[in-house]
Write a protein that holds these residues in place. Structure first.
Motif, PDB file in Angstrom:
ATOM      1  N   SER A 114       0.754  -1.269  -0.018  1.00 43.69           N
ATOM      2  CA  SER A 114      -0.127   0.017  -0.121  1.00 43.69           C
ATOM      3  C   SER A 114       0.857   1.398  -0.015  1.00 43.69           C
ATOM      4  CB  SER A 114      -1.035  -0.012   1.202  1.00 43.69           C
ATOM      5  OG  SER A 114      -0.148  -0.428   2.337  1.00 43.69           O
ATOM      6  N   MET A 115       2.040   1.227  -0.162  1.00 41.23           N
ATOM      7  CA  MET A 115       3.088   2.177  -0.240  1.00 41.23           C
ATOM      8  C   MET A 115       3.734   2.501  -1.592  1.00 41.23           C
ATOM      9  SD  MET A 115       4.953   3.013   3.479  1.00 41.23           S
ATOM     10  CE  MET A 115       6.476   2.274   3.147  1.00 41.23           C
ATOM     11  N   SER A 116       3.983   3.489  -1.858  1.00 42.13           N
ATOM     12  CA  SER A 116       4.744   3.592  -3.305  1.00 42.13           C
ATOM     13  C   SER A 116       6.167   3.111  -3.405  1.00 42.13           C
ATOM     14  CB  SER A 116       4.788   5.059  -3.639  1.00 42.13           C
ATOM     15  OG  SER A 116       5.620   5.856  -2.608  1.00 42.13           O
ATOM     16  N   VAL A 117       6.496   2.774  -4.527  1.00 42.66           N
ATOM     17  CA  VAL A 117       7.857   2.291  -4.563  1.00 42.66           C
ATOM     18  C   VAL A 117       9.049   3.214  -3.606  1.00 42.66           C
ATOM     19  CG1 VAL A 117       9.703   1.918  -6.277  1.00 42.66           C
ATOM     20  CG2 VAL A 117       7.577   0.992  -6.737  1.00 42.66           C
ATOM     21  N   GLU A 118       8.942   4.592  -4.267  1.00 49.35           N
ATOM     22  CA  GLU A 118       9.954   5.339  -3.479  1.00 49.35           C
ATOM     23  C   GLU A 118       9.820   5.494  -1.899  1.00 49.35           C
ATOM     24  OE1 GLU A 118      11.083   8.382  -5.889  1.00 49.35           O
ATOM     25  OE2 GLU A 118      11.036  10.146  -4.025  1.00 49.35           O
ATOM     26  N   ASP A 119       8.383   5.198  -1.274  1.00 52.44           N
ATOM     27  CA  ASP A 119       8.297   5.239   0.254  1.00 52.44           C
ATOM     28  C   ASP A 119       8.862   3.812   0.770  1.00 52.44           C
ATOM     29  OD1 ASP A 119       7.436   7.653   0.485  1.00 52.44           O
ATOM     30  OD2 ASP A 119       5.242   7.152   0.831  1.00 52.44           O
ATOM     31  N   ASN A 120       8.839   2.919   0.023  1.00 52.27           N
ATOM     32  CA  ASN A 120       9.278   1.757   0.250  1.00 52.27           C
ATOM     33  C   ASN A 120      10.794   1.652   0.556  1.00 52.27           C
ATOM     34  OD1 ASN A 120       7.813  -1.024   0.492  1.00 52.27           O
ATOM     35  ND2 ASN A 120       6.593   0.155  -0.894  1.00 52.27           N
ATOM     36  N   LEU A 121      11.570   2.340  -0.521  1.00 57.06           N
ATOM     37  CA  LEU A 121      13.093   2.355  -0.507  1.00 57.06           C
ATOM     38  C   LEU A 121      13.289   3.466   0.752  1.00 57.06           C
ATOM     39  CD1 LEU A 121      13.835   2.816  -4.261  1.00 57.06           C
ATOM     40  CD2 LEU A 121      14.142   0.890  -2.649  1.00 57.06           C
ATOM     41  N   LYS A 122      12.367   4.471   0.881  1.00 58.05           N
ATOM     42  CA  LYS A 122      12.662   5.566   2.034  1.00 58.05           C
ATOM     43  C   LYS A 122      12.655   4.862   3.451  1.00 58.05           C
ATOM     44  CE  LYS A 122      11.541   9.921   0.175  1.00 58.05           C
ATOM     45  NZ  LYS A 122      10.580  10.823  -0.400  1.00 58.05           N
ATOM     46  N   VAL A 123      11.546   3.741   3.585  1.00 61.26           N
ATOM     47  CA  VAL A 123      11.668   2.966   4.895  1.00 61.26           C
ATOM     48  C   VAL A 123      12.493   2.315   5.009  1.00 61.26           C
ATOM     49  CG1 VAL A 123      10.121   1.184   4.560  1.00 61.26           C
ATOM     50  CG2 VAL A 123       9.687   2.338   6.445  1.00 61.26           C
ATOM     51  N   GLY A 124      13.244   1.664   4.039  1.00 58.71           N
ATOM     52  CA  GLY A 124      14.500   0.881   4.071  1.00 58.71           C
ATOM     53  C   GLY A 124      15.454   1.643   4.693  1.00 58.71           C
ATOM     54  N   ALA A 125      15.546   3.116   4.343  1.00 63.86           N
ATOM     55  CA  ALA A 125      16.658   3.848   5.264  1.00 63.86           C
ATOM     56  C   ALA A 125      16.132   4.439   6.684  1.00 63.86           C
ATOM     57  CB  ALA A 125      16.841   4.903   4.205  1.00 63.86           C
ATOM     58  N   TYR A 126      15.216   3.831   6.967  1.00 65.02           N
ATOM     59  CA  TYR A 126      14.763   4.188   8.356  1.00 65.02           C
ATOM     60  C   TYR A 126      15.705   4.485   9.401  1.00 65.02           C
ATOM     61  CZ  TYR A 126      11.882   4.476  12.676  1.00 65.02           C
ATOM     62  OH  TYR A 126      11.352   4.825  13.872  1.00 65.02           O
ATOM     63  N   VAL A 127      16.536   3.203   9.449  1.00 67.67           N
ATOM     64  CA  VAL A 127      17.660   3.331  10.679  1.00 67.67           C
ATOM     65  C   VAL A 127      18.791   4.359  10.590  1.00 67.67           C
ATOM     66  CG1 VAL A 127      17.435   1.234  11.326  1.00 67.67           C
ATOM     67  CG2 VAL A 127      19.027   1.584   9.633  1.00 67.67           C
ATOM     68  N   ARG A 128      18.798   4.955   9.285  1.00 63.90           N
ATOM     69  CA  ARG A 128      19.951   6.113   9.030  1.00 63.90           C
ATOM     70  C   ARG A 128      19.313   7.403   9.300  1.00 63.90           C
ATOM     71  NH1 ARG A 128      21.554   4.722   3.030  1.00 63.90           N
ATOM     72  NH2 ARG A 128      22.848   6.617   3.551  1.00 63.90           N
ATOM     73  N   GLY A 129      18.025   7.709   9.887  1.00 64.58           N
ATOM     74  CA  GLY A 129      17.376   8.647  10.418  1.00 64.58           C
ATOM     75  C   GLY A 129      17.417   9.795   9.068  1.00 64.58           C
ATOM     76  N   GLY A 130      18.170  11.115   9.609  1.00 61.95           N
ATOM     77  CA  GLY A 130      18.349  11.909   8.468  1.00 61.95           C
ATOM     78  C   GLY A 130      19.491  12.209   7.715  1.00 61.95           C
ATOM     79  N   ASP A 131      20.197  11.034   7.695  1.00 60.52           N
ATOM     80  CA  ASP A 131      21.356  11.138   6.881  1.00 60.52           C
ATOM     81  C   ASP A 131      21.446  11.706   5.405  1.00 60.52           C
ATOM     82  OD1 ASP A 131      23.513  10.226   5.290  1.00 60.52           O
ATOM     83  OD2 ASP A 131      23.758   8.304   5.920  1.00 60.52           O
ATOM     84  N   PRO A 132      22.091  12.594   4.961  1.00 60.48           N
ATOM     85  CA  PRO A 132      21.917  13.221   3.810  1.00 60.48           C
ATOM     86  C   PRO A 132      22.163  12.452   2.732  1.00 60.48           C
ATOM     87  CG  PRO A 132      23.713  14.371   4.960  1.00 60.48           C
ATOM     88  CD  PRO A 132      23.040  13.336   5.932  1.00 60.48           C
ATOM     89  N   ALA A 133      22.936  11.703   2.905  1.00 54.59           N
ATOM     90  CA  ALA A 133      23.369  10.539   1.816  1.00 54.59           C
ATOM     91  C   ALA A 133      22.135   9.688   1.275  1.00 54.59           C
ATOM     92  CB  ALA A 133      24.620   9.592   2.381  1.00 54.59           C
ATOM     93  N   ILE A 134      21.238   9.719   2.135  1.00 49.27           N
ATOM     94  CA  ILE A 134      19.983   8.909   1.458  1.00 49.27           C
ATOM     95  C   ILE A 134      19.517   9.056   0.193  1.00 49.27           C
ATOM     96  CG2 ILE A 134      17.611   8.323   2.036  1.00 49.27           C
ATOM     97  CD1 ILE A 134      18.300   8.462   5.024  1.00 49.27           C
TER      98      ILE A 134
END
Ligand SMILES: Nc1ncnc2c1ncn2[C@@H]1O[C@H](COP(=O)(O)OP(=O)(O)OP(=O)(O)O)[C@@H](O)[C@H]1O
Ligand SMILES: [Mg+2]
Lengths: 242, 294
Positions: free
Chosen positions: A90-110
């Motif tokens: 139920s989430m977009s492809v982009e949001d799935n990738l973003k949630v994959g980076a969840y543990v990195r917080g606000g890391d600018p390299a995301i």
């Protein structure tokens, strides 16, 4: 990188894997093969902290991580691409990738890593705003791998990435796994497709009924009569028939 | 025609409050597949917190903030004291229903002790006094402020869920707790945040309704809970856009039924609507784009 010492785990009070020892050296690509219900998935879930070890030790980079909460395992550098992909439909492809980076917080390299994933999987970029549930099986597998990579893991666990995919898609997925490993990520690969698994791995464990039967280099396993009879012969016959 | 437009104005302002309240209920359902029956009590406590701030002569925006935070804290308390305990012990979902109802009764009892059973009203404020007459339709400044506040709250929630890391974590937990764990989301903390948001929305709705009708009583939450559940069913369980649409719809339907039928049928018509919709579309009016649990 990863060390399992005499690990026994399972569901409720029933053990599904017993007394297993697995070592994955840093930088290696190791595979774990075995038939249905052998305990491969249980092994990976125990490493990830989703299934609790009854006894034994799971070490990640030398540190005892047995039965730590799942988010601590991810933060320690271990990401799982689960069986059946499990993208958030139920989430977009982009949001799935973003949630994959969840543990990195606000890391600018995301954002840069997201571009790397899109370069690796151009299909995902085309579909970035679509619901993940609308993707094909192969695309969902790419997304599940991309999601795991977004955490920048040191060790990537893959559970049957070829399951249910067309042969040319399987080839792409395995080429990607080899490339991820070549770029420095350690890989532990679980597969029923032993031929494919042994072609990318350098070392392999053979699992049956919750136990490790034997282990050897991938080359030796590919020539081992027991492996050929149980896992390769049948596939070869299938391939010849198909 | 003027009666019609008048009812549209009244219905939208009432409906905006229903929507804010129902979003909280449906959010918790979407994430955990449970209903928190204490949401109505949080609404009532929010109305009293806002009332106390207003009686101190402090500005209304502060009343709203205090109700938001107070409702949110109560929401977290309900998770920690009731739902988490039941989940860890493997309690049946029905037990959560009963236990949250008990929590609601407790809060109503405390409110009766502290504030008495009499109905209170907010002190006079400049917004009620300002009324425009446009072609025979009376529009209070207060109504406009209520609707704008409600829309802002919904906007903040929508932004949080869609565009922030916390929001993606909530949506992932709603899909599957295991998938959330795999990507490193702290599931317990995320659920706690969800309860805070739902409680805060209930508390804020309490202030808005208290202001709009100038009525605050210990029992106002039970009434609202029924409305919230109605809207939740109308919009589809767990469906947030559905709860927004359902809230406005119920507000309009109620106001129109009072104007054109009889105030005696106000609630009956709301329930009639549910029956009708469930007969035609059992997944709710606005199903199809909610977060689905795997
Ligand atoms: N959630 C569960 N609850 C109880 N038993 C389970 C659960 N999941 C797996 N098992 C059991 O544990 C054993 C090992 O299962 P596991 O899924 O680890 O095998 P697998 O090697 O991954 O098999 P497959 O190739 O089919 O994926 C099986 O006997 C299975 O029935
Ligand atoms: Mg498996």
């Amino acid at each position: 990188m990863l060390e399992l010492v005499k690990v026994t785990s399972g569901y409720g009070s029933v053990a599904a894997v017993e007394d297993i020892d697995i070592t994955v050296p840093a930088g290696a690509c190791v595979c774990l093969i075995g038939a249905n219900g052998a305990g491969k998935t249980t092994t990976l879930l125990t490493i990830c902290g989703l299934v609790r070890a009854f006894s034994g030790t799971v070490r990640i980079e030398g540190r005892d991580m047995t039965a730590r909460p799942a988010d601590k395992i991810v933060r320690a550098g271990v990401s799982l691409v689960p069986e059946g992909r499990r993208v958030v439909a139920s989430m977009s492809v982009e949001d799935n990738l973003k949630v994959g980076a969840y543990v990195r917080g606000g890391d600018p390299a995301i954002a840069d890593d997201m571009d790397l994933i899109y370069t690796r999987f151009p299909r995902l970029k085309e579909r970035r705003f679509q619901y993940a549930g609308s993707l094909s099986g192969g695309e969902q597998q790419m997304l599940a791998m991309g999601r795991a990579l977004m955490a920048r893991p040191k060790l990537l666990l893959l559970d049957e990435p070829s399951m249910g995919l067309a042969p040319h898609v399987v080839n792409d997925i395995f080429a990607t796994i080899a490339d991820i490993n070549a770029k420095g990520t350690t890989v532990l690969l679980v597969e029923q497709n032993a031929r494919k698994a042994l072609s990318v791995a350098s070392y392999g464990y053979v699992m049956e009924h919750g136990r490790i039967l034997f282990a050897d280099t991938a080359e030796a396993l590919a020539r081992d009569p027991r492996v050929i009879a149980a896992y390769l012969g049948m596939r070869a016959a299938e391939a010849a028939a198909g | 025609m003027t009666t019609f437009l008048q009812q549209v104005v009244n219905g939208l302002s009432l409906g905006s409050i229903y929507a804010v309240f129902a979003i909280g209920c449906t959010l918790i359902f979407g994430v955990l597949n449970i209903v928190n029956l204490a949401q109505g009590a949080f609404f009532m406590v929010g109305a009293y917190l806002g009332l106390e701030i207003a009686l101190l002569g402090l500005p209304l925006p502060l009343a709203l903030v205090v109700a938001l935070v107070g409702g949110g804290i109560l929401g977290m308390a309900s998770e920690l004291l009731v739902f988490r305990v039941l989940r860890l012990r493997g309690g049946h979902k029905w037990m959560g229903l009963v236990a949250s109802l008990a929590l609601a009764r407790l809060l109503v009892g405390i409110a009766q002790e502290v504030f008495g059973t009499a109905v209170h009203g907010y002190p006079p404020n400049p917004f009620t006094a300002i009324v425009w007459e446009i072609g025979g339709v009376r529009v209070q400044l207060l109504q406009i402020i209520v609707v704008i506040t409600a829309v802002i709250l919904m906007g903040i929630l929508g932004f949080t869920l869609q565009k922030t890391s916390v929001g993606r974590a909530i949506r992932t937990v709603a899909f599957s707790e295991d998938v959330a764990r795999i990507v490193g989301v702290e599931v317990g903390r995320t659920i706690l945040i969800t309860f805070f948001i739902a409680g805060a929305l209930a508390g804020a709705a309490g202030v808005l309704l208290g202001l709009l009708f100038n009525v605050v009583s210990p029992f106002m939450g039970e009434h609202m809970l029924v409305k919230g559940l109605t809207v939740m069913i109308l919009g589809g369980l767990g469906n947030i856009p559905g709860a927004v649409a359902g809230g406005f719809l119920l507000g309009l339907v109620e106001v129109f039924s009072v104007a054109y039928v009889s105030s005696a049928f106000r609630d009956a018509i709301g329930f009639g609507l549910i029956f009708l919709i469930l007969l035609v579309k059992p997944t709710g009016l606005f199903s199809g784009f909610e977060e689905r649990r795997a």
